[in-house]
Design a protein around this motif. Sequence first.
Motif, mmCIF file in Angstrom:
data_model
loop_
_atom_site.group_PDB
_atom_site.id
_atom_site.type_symbol
_atom_site.label_atom_id
_atom_site.label_comp_id
_atom_site.label_asym_id
_atom_site.label_seq_id
_atom_site.Cartn_x
_atom_site.Cartn_y
_atom_site.Cartn_z
ATOM 1 N N LEU A 216 0.837 -1.202 0.000
ATOM 2 C CA LEU A 216 0.000 0.000 0.000
ATOM 3 C C LEU A 216 0.872 1.252 0.000
ATOM 4 O O LEU A 216 0.631 2.211 -0.748
ATOM 5 N N ALA A 220 0.909 3.908 -3.041
ATOM 6 C CA ALA A 220 0.264 5.202 -2.818
ATOM 7 C C ALA A 220 1.263 6.354 -2.850
ATOM 8 O O ALA A 220 0.890 7.494 -3.100
ATOM 9 N N GLN A 223 1.408 9.119 -5.775
ATOM 10 C CA GLN A 223 0.286 10.052 -5.890
ATOM 11 C C GLN A 223 0.074 10.860 -4.618
ATOM 12 O O GLN A 223 -0.249 12.029 -4.679
ATOM 13 N N MET A 224 0.207 10.194 -3.482
ATOM 14 C CA MET A 224 -0.210 10.843 -2.238
ATOM 15 C C MET A 224 0.943 11.449 -1.452
ATOM 16 O O MET A 224 0.716 12.180 -0.497
ATOM 17 N N TRP A 227 1.138 11.693 2.633
ATOM 18 C CA TRP A 227 -0.121 11.135 3.132
ATOM 19 C C TRP A 227 -0.140 9.613 3.049
ATOM 20 O O TRP A 227 -0.848 8.946 3.795
ATOM 21 N N ALA A 230 0.771 7.960 6.230
ATOM 22 C CA ALA A 230 -0.337 7.867 7.184
ATOM 23 C C ALA A 230 -1.312 6.773 6.757
ATOM 24 O O ALA A 230 -1.743 5.950 7.574
ATOM 25 N N ALA A 231 -1.642 6.732 5.460
ATOM 26 C CA ALA A 231 -2.653 5.775 5.000
ATOM 27 C C ALA A 231 -2.180 4.340 5.148
ATOM 28 O O ALA A 231 -2.972 3.436 5.442
ATOM 29 N N LEU A 234 -0.534 3.917 9.555
ATOM 30 C CA LEU A 234 -1.410 3.998 10.726
ATOM 31 C C LEU A 234 -2.223 2.722 10.924
ATOM 32 O O LEU A 234 -2.289 2.197 12.035
ATOM 33 N N PRO B 139 -4.225 15.314 -3.434
ATOM 34 C CA PRO B 139 -3.587 15.356 -2.109
ATOM 35 C C PRO B 139 -3.880 16.646 -1.355
ATOM 36 O O PRO B 139 -3.917 16.654 -0.120
ATOM 37 N N LEU B 196 -8.633 7.063 9.577
ATOM 38 C CA LEU B 196 -7.978 5.990 8.820
ATOM 39 C C LEU B 196 -8.825 5.610 7.618
ATOM 40 O O LEU B 196 -8.313 5.435 6.517
ATOM 41 N N LEU B 199 -8.528 8.161 4.879
ATOM 42 C CA LEU B 199 -7.215 8.087 4.218
ATOM 43 C C LEU B 199 -7.145 6.883 3.278
ATOM 44 O O LEU B 199 -6.610 6.974 2.173
ATOM 45 N N ILE B 207 -4.671 4.898 -6.153
ATOM 46 C CA ILE B 207 -4.054 3.683 -6.687
ATOM 47 C C ILE B 207 -4.975 2.944 -7.640
ATOM 48 O O ILE B 207 -4.542 2.356 -8.619
ATOM 49 N N LEU B 214 -5.622 -5.011 -0.691
ATOM 50 C CA LEU B 214 -4.645 -4.640 0.335
ATOM 51 C C LEU B 214 -5.343 -4.007 1.531
ATOM 52 O O LEU B 214 -5.054 -4.326 2.692
#
Lengths: 426, 446
Positions: A216, A220, A223-224, A227, A230-231, A234, B139, B196, B199, B207, B214
Amino acid sequence: MSFPRTKPDVLQNSWPYMADRHMMRLGAATFIALVGVGSLMTLSARTGLVQILVLATLITLAQLIAVPAPSGDRVFLGVGMAAATPLLLGSGIGMPDLYGTSAVTAFGLAGAWIVSVARTGERRRARTRFVSEAIAMVLFVVAFFGIEYLLLGSGALLDVVILGSVAGGAMAWYLGRATANALIGLEEHQLDVRYVWLLALEDWPVALSLFASGALLGLAWPQMGGWSIAAALLPYAFTHLAFMRYDLTRTTYRQMIRALARIPEVADLTPDGHAVRTAKLATSVGRELGLNPEEVEELEYAALMHDIGRVTLNEPAIIRAGYTSDDIARWGAQIISEAPYLERAADMVRQQYAPYRQPGVEKDESLPIPSKIIKITSEYDRGVHDRGLPPIEALEQLHRGSAYEYDPSIIASLRRVLVHHGVVAA
Amino acid sequence: MKVLNGQVISKRRVAIQFAVVAGVSISALILTQSFPKPFWLWASFAGAMILFEWRATEANDRLIWSPSIMIAFTAAVVFGRGAAVLGVVAMELLSPLTPADIKARRFFQPFANACQLALSATVGLSLFELFLPNGPVTPDDLWLIVLGTVPSVAAFYLVNLTLVQYAVRMVYGKTDIKPWSNLGQFFLSYLGMGVLGSLLGAAYLAIGAASLPLIFVVFFVGHLMLSSYSALREAQESTLRGFIKALEAKDLYTRGHTERVAHFSTVIGEELGFNGTQLERLRWAALIHDVGKLAVPRELITKRAKLDAKEYEQMQRHVHLVEDLLAEVEFLAPMVEIASNHHVHYDGNGYHGSNHNHGDTPELEACILAVADSFDAMTSTRSYRVALTQEYALSELRRNAGSQFDPIAVEALASALLRLGETYGSTDVVSEDEARRLAEQLAVHG
């Protein structure tokens, strides 16, 4: 997953592991090979040196953090970062950088070796782990790229390519780690290979969450940006916390059983320390014989509590009425079976005095092996600690009873364990 | 928070009220929103939510995991403005009906829960939608989205709590449910799950479909570990409970004593507004308060005559040994301390454990345990006297309140028994002398 599974203390004992010298040599050889491969790969890599070193450092750092896994072993987080690496290095566009990924993994592991030598000094378990982790992580990279090239060649969807490679790599890592643990972590006869292999396979939830979070993160990030940390991290952090809680509870569960098992000792009804010593010996024999990890654990509980029925002997009326060993076993099983999840341990305790043969029958096959182990190890411990016999003499007494009472194959296993511990001569 | 099963008082009325309000709000949603597309995307989130609800673990006050909140917010971000509320409400409507309910033909509870969850989701997510961008999520939008989860989770949670309380009060006539003790903690963990969730929703948008497996794996493993953890904790308590029950069963007179003392301690604690963790500590302390006696030779425990000094010392030695043993179990150590002080009087006199100074007032938990222990001793039959009445026991506790017993704990017990409508002890034996005389008669004749 079944429970209550508590930490098998095989991994806390250092004795099953190879001698220091061997592991040091093997570890050093792995280290040199990794640095060599890493340097070669860097030369051909599409990725720049700085990026390679940054990612390698991240793997090394992640390798410092471990999560307690269901088997009682620990799994290091480096593999999560290793799973993210090929995705970060361009897999998102379908052209992963094989050389760059290999260089990052090799340098990351080499860094982990330096850290583990610096941190643990002479501890041998860190070395054993390093070698098996290195083998498993290399297998991940090989499997990841093998599957990625295969799938790309077959023209599959990009999503399928990515997930398939991560899943295949994860599977290779998982099986590779279990096999490496089973083969490297052992000296010849002290633990059954099957036992250690099955034990390592219990760590699948950790593997799943590490690979999913790593992938993940890798996917990610482009693009992120920040962030994505965190995604991906966490939710992992929460799972990590859940693993730790689970592990802590397993430890206290085991401590509690241990404490309850000592009640008859405190009441002066059994010799002091008998329960813990019998349990230790019984689990060693169980592992030596290659029982399932689950069975070994139940055996440990049963061995700890095999004399709990003796608390009944506090009752003056019972002593006056008279009792037999089988009564004690039955009372004990009654008490244990009050606890849910310990029914099988209760069965083991119930049959702990049964002879391994029946009249006219060569061997009573219905008798569980763990019961026979308890019978023998408990008698051995009583011989040594209660009657003060020398260990070899206590073992001989068991041999004398092996025509009817004690199963000779288990006495032989007990002898091997005692020889390995250096208690009796080979 | 969920509506629990129990006795029926006015189920139909509540069901109709809930159905009307939920029906109105769902109709409004259908008119204003479009159903999320593609359908398989909605179905996979709905499937995940239903599966997690079926295997829901009991909320544990140490670590709260609410995958349904997380999935709701992930789905809301993924569905986007104009479809988020309807999509999530449709998922929430399906989630409460479990196979166990269908098998037992329990339909009111799932129905009420479906309605209240639909309403909570409508309110919470309508608020959340205001924070979602009109076009695709970038973002730069993430700050706003994360910020938006705070009021949305709060609204979701408040509506949920209010409706559940209302339903419980109407249907079961209970006015004393206190879901407020862990309010802050619950809210914080729901908030964490909401953040969470959003996010992860953003990660999906970044993605694509590859992230879905996932995300679900992360959900699943967290859920699995937490349910194993809470199952293990339960196993731990029931193991100790089972053991003590089995060991106690050998003695006719103390049979069930521990269970009853645990019950009395818990109701006193509830009456005094203890929260989950404190209650758990108290219950464990009650469970182990007499374990030491298991290691004492039975003849000493059941002896009718007063123990001489040597016998008393022998008894205390065994009790101490077991306490030391249990204190080695890390998490039991504080409970062992409470248990070992349950013979200390409120004014500091009496027998105390090794880590207590003579003359100090014992902690509240030990006082509660002392009251519960004495109450059970008076209202159950012992070898030397038969059971007394509850009134006698309470008046005896009150008489000694302030000296031997903590007055607060005594009054809490009295009002808790009144509230629960429970009565213990004999119906007619009202004095100690009479009770001892009856026991002697029984011993002679029986």
